[in-house]
Design an enzyme around this catalytic site. Structure first.
Site, PDB file in Angstrom:
ATOM      1  N   ASP A  10       0.855  -1.205   0.000  1.00 17.88           N
ATOM      2  CA  ASP A  10       0.000   0.000   0.000  1.00 17.88           C
ATOM      3  C   ASP A  10       0.889   1.253   0.000  1.00 17.88           C
ATOM      4  OD1 ASP A  10       0.941  -0.414   2.626  1.00 17.88           O
ATOM      5  OD2 ASP A  10      -0.876   0.410   3.549  1.00 17.88           O
ATOM      6  N   ASP A  15       6.758   1.054   1.998  1.00 15.61           N
ATOM      7  CA  ASP A  15       6.417   0.053   0.969  1.00 15.61           C
ATOM      8  C   ASP A  15       7.243   0.316  -0.287  1.00 15.61           C
ATOM      9  OD1 ASP A  15       3.455  -1.154   1.843  1.00 15.61           O
ATOM     10  OD2 ASP A  15       3.775   0.904   2.480  1.00 15.61           O
ATOM     11  N   ASN A  39      -2.363   2.754   3.547  1.00 15.07           N
ATOM     12  CA  ASN A  39      -1.737   4.047   3.810  1.00 15.07           C
ATOM     13  C   ASN A  39      -2.490   5.189   3.145  1.00 15.07           C
ATOM     14  OD1 ASN A  39       0.374   3.230   5.464  1.00 15.07           O
ATOM     15  ND2 ASN A  39       1.635   2.627   3.725  1.00 15.07           N
ATOM     16  N   THR A 124       2.821  -6.002   2.638  1.00 14.99           N
ATOM     17  CA  THR A 124       3.314  -4.927   3.507  1.00 14.99           C
ATOM     18  C   THR A 124       2.223  -3.894   3.783  1.00 14.99           C
ATOM     19  OG1 THR A 124       4.235  -3.787   1.571  1.00 14.99           O
ATOM     20  CG2 THR A 124       5.729  -5.205   2.813  1.00 14.99           C
ATOM     21  N   PHE A 165      -0.775  -0.806  12.762  1.00 15.50           N
ATOM     22  CA  PHE A 165      -1.681  -0.284  11.729  1.00 15.50           C
ATOM     23  C   PHE A 165      -2.203  -1.346  10.758  1.00 15.50           C
ATOM     24  CE2 PHE A 165      -2.243   1.549   7.443  1.00 15.50           C
ATOM     25  CZ  PHE A 165      -3.297   2.412   7.689  1.00 15.50           C
ATOM     26  N   ASN A 166      -1.308  -2.117  10.126  1.00 14.09           N
ATOM     27  CA  ASN A 166      -1.758  -3.043   9.070  1.00 14.09           C
ATOM     28  C   ASN A 166      -2.762  -4.064   9.600  1.00 14.09           C
ATOM     29  OD1 ASN A 166      -0.136  -1.853   7.135  1.00 14.09           O
ATOM     30  ND2 ASN A 166       1.538  -3.328   7.369  1.00 14.09           N
ATOM     31  N   HIS A 240       9.748  -0.042   8.437  1.00 13.73           N
ATOM     32  CA  HIS A 240       8.979  -1.265   8.690  1.00 13.73           C
ATOM     33  C   HIS A 240       9.044  -2.253   7.511  1.00 13.73           C
ATOM     34  CE1 HIS A 240       6.997   0.875  12.012  1.00 13.73           C
ATOM     35  NE2 HIS A 240       6.727   1.858  11.179  1.00 13.73           N
ATOM     36  N   ASP A 241       8.494  -1.821   6.377  1.00 19.00           N
ATOM     37  CA  ASP A 241       8.245  -2.773   5.288  1.00 19.00           C
ATOM     38  C   ASP A 241       9.506  -3.377   4.673  1.00 19.00           C
ATOM     39  OD1 ASP A 241       5.566  -2.341   5.756  1.00 19.00           O
ATOM     40  OD2 ASP A 241       5.333  -0.877   4.152  1.00 19.00           O
TER      41      ASP A 241
END
Ligand code: BDR
Ligand code: CA
Length: 318
Positions: A10, A15, A39, A124, A165-166, A240-241
């Site tokens: 996203d 990402d 996102n 992701t 979040f995800n 993160h991703d």
């Protein structure tokens, strides 16, 4: 050994960087890029994936847009982190190619079916598309080697006190994925908060003389803004991703533990929590390899070295 992968993302700054990191490595063969709503709205995340692939001159990779909202809930977006476009910061080209005229689930199913070897899924964003794929194509499960996802946390959340979040955006989808029986690698906040990129690292990236590294530096300049708030206790910004791709490329950078992970889908207070049974208290068999530790300098070196790949030979190839 080459690995066939499908990136379901996203974009989103991190990402986009995960995508850029993956495509620098020919041993990761990208069969498709699909997009989830997260996102930003689904139209924007799809457009952003096309814009990043255009920048990389990778219009050869099939792209498809996914579900426009979570399985049962309304969409929540993270424009406070990623801005109005979802990729605020650098000037990006408009897409030079179109998405496939099929859904993300159809494209993933087609590519998995046609693949000469099992496929690794790398989500992701929220897990809506992956859950729909697993629910509608059980015959393809044996051809899915592993799901390497960014999501969740054994510790505290980043969107609510309990949830990352995800997973929070589509907990029902996450529940389907974690119950699927397919091997999972969970890159949660426990490890991604160690994957911080510092100001000095961004300057290392900016010093690499190619347009992709420049773009990544500018993405990071914007991504830093949200994470500079002292409440987080960060020195840099957590990438993160890209941890998903870094684990595929160099698992030795990470410390991992196999654990049972359950998803909270009911409680108002802890909705979207990933309950990680680190001490085997439930007696339930492990369903995920959960990442807990990271060699941060090794991670940054991997990113920096990967960005050097984007020289004219790569960018001008047909
Ligand atoms: C996750 O949420 C998104 O904002 C990032 O792209 C990452 O996938 C981190 O919680
Ligand atoms: Ca993401």
């Amino acid at each position: 050994m080459t690995r066939h992968i499908i990136l379901d993302c996203d974009p989103g700054h991190d990402d986009a960087i995960a995508l850029i990191l993956a495509l620098a490595h020919p041993n990761l063969v990208p069969l498709a890029v699909t997009t989830s709503a997260g996102n930003q709205t689904p139209d924007k995340t799809l457009n952003n994936a096309l814009r990043i692939l255009t920048l990389l001159n990778r219009g050869d990779i099939p792209v498809a847009g996914g579900a426009t909202k979570p399985l049962t809930r309304e969409l929540i977006i993270a424009d406070n982190v990623h801005g109005e476009t979802g990729l605020d910061g650098p000037a990006l080209p408009e897409p030079s190619f179109s998405p496939q005229a099929i859904t993300a689930v159809e494209l993933m199913a087609q590519q998995i079916r046609q693949s000469s070897q099992p496929v690794t899924l790398v989500p992701t964003g929220p897990l809506t598309n992956i859950a729909l794929l697993l629910a509608s194509h059980s015959e393809l499960h044996p051809k899915i080697e592993r799901i390497v996802l960014m999501g969740g946390a054994a510790g505290v959340g980043n969107w609510t006190p309990a949830a990352e979040f995800n997973i929070f955006v589509d907990p029902e989808a996450a529940d389907i994925v974690f119950k699927s029986g397919i091997p999972i690698t969970m890159c949660g906040l426990d490890v991604t908060h160690q994957a911080q990129i510092m100001d000095a690292d961004i300057e290392r990236i900016r010093a690499i003389p190619n347009p992709i590294a420049q773009c990544v530096a500018e993405l990071l300049d914007f991504f830093m803004i949200y994470h500079r708030d002292p409440k987080w206790g960060f020195i840099g910004a957590p990438l993160h991703d890209p941890c998903t791709i870094a684990w595929l490329l160099k698992p030795e950078l990470f410390e991992a533990q196999d654990c049972w992970v359950g998803i909270e889908t009911q409680s108002e207070l802890t909705l979207g929590m990933t309950v990680v049974d680190r001490y085997q208290l439930t007696g339930k068999p492990a369903n995920a390899t959960v990442l807990f530790g990271l060699d941060r300098l090794g991670f940054v070196d991997l990113l920096v070295d990967s960005l050097r790949v984007y020289d004219p030979t790569y960018l001008n190839r047909r």
